[in-house]
Design an enzyme around this catalytic site. Sequence first.
Site: not given
Length: 267
Positions: A104-106
Amino acid sequence: MIPIRLNKMISHNTRHSRREADKLIEEGQVSVDGEIVTDLSTKVTYDNKIRIKDRSLYRKTKYSVIVYHKQKGELVSKKDDRGRKTIYDSLPSKFSHFMSVGRLDFTSEGLLLLSDAADIVSALMHGDLERVYYVKIKGLVTEHMQTAMRDGLFIEDASKGGHERSPIRSMEFAPFVDYRIIKSRPTYSTIKVTINEGKNRELRRFFGYFDAEVVGLKRVSYGKIDLDMLKPGKHRFLTNTEYDALRDYLAYSKKEEAKKLDKQFSS
């Protein structure tokens, strides 16, 4: 049995990462069939007798899977050269060798699965289990968006919404398994979407194509595993029911993969 790289064999069956395995090999602490090996390109199978620091390597037959509620502002990475917080800063140290099922991105949040078995991670990451997300975008949900969600879409330039350093440009989007518009307003809209792929920033790229910036992205389920009431930054092991569902899925996936291989060799 297909041979694999020695470092991969070690990381799959011990707590050592591939980088750590490489170091052990270079230091002459790994032997294969009684011979010290220092060549990092060495390939082995489970028929080989592998020893690390005079201890035999055995094929891992047991595994653990945990659910982690990833928070916004955390990287799904072991470490960051810019000093940003990672999920491993929040997880207890006993999970430092666990690997994430995808990322999951930042700025995204929600359900993230991690396991101590690389085979399990690979099977889940490349499988077709349904993932459910709540997506908040700027602007209205348009008819063009809904058509693309229903029918699928190919985008020649899908860089909008992707990471600036990503080499990926074009992308094929399969029809969404399901979607439900919770709120559609000129300012912000919220959609519950279900997909069964896990491509690089897939949802951000999809809505970015329609100039609808994703300002909130939360995954709430992965297959039959739900986030439920797990608080941000917390983790839990799978329940017995979830483990049973996972075993059933892995057994099914293995059979399907065997069928594909049979077709390839018979054609």
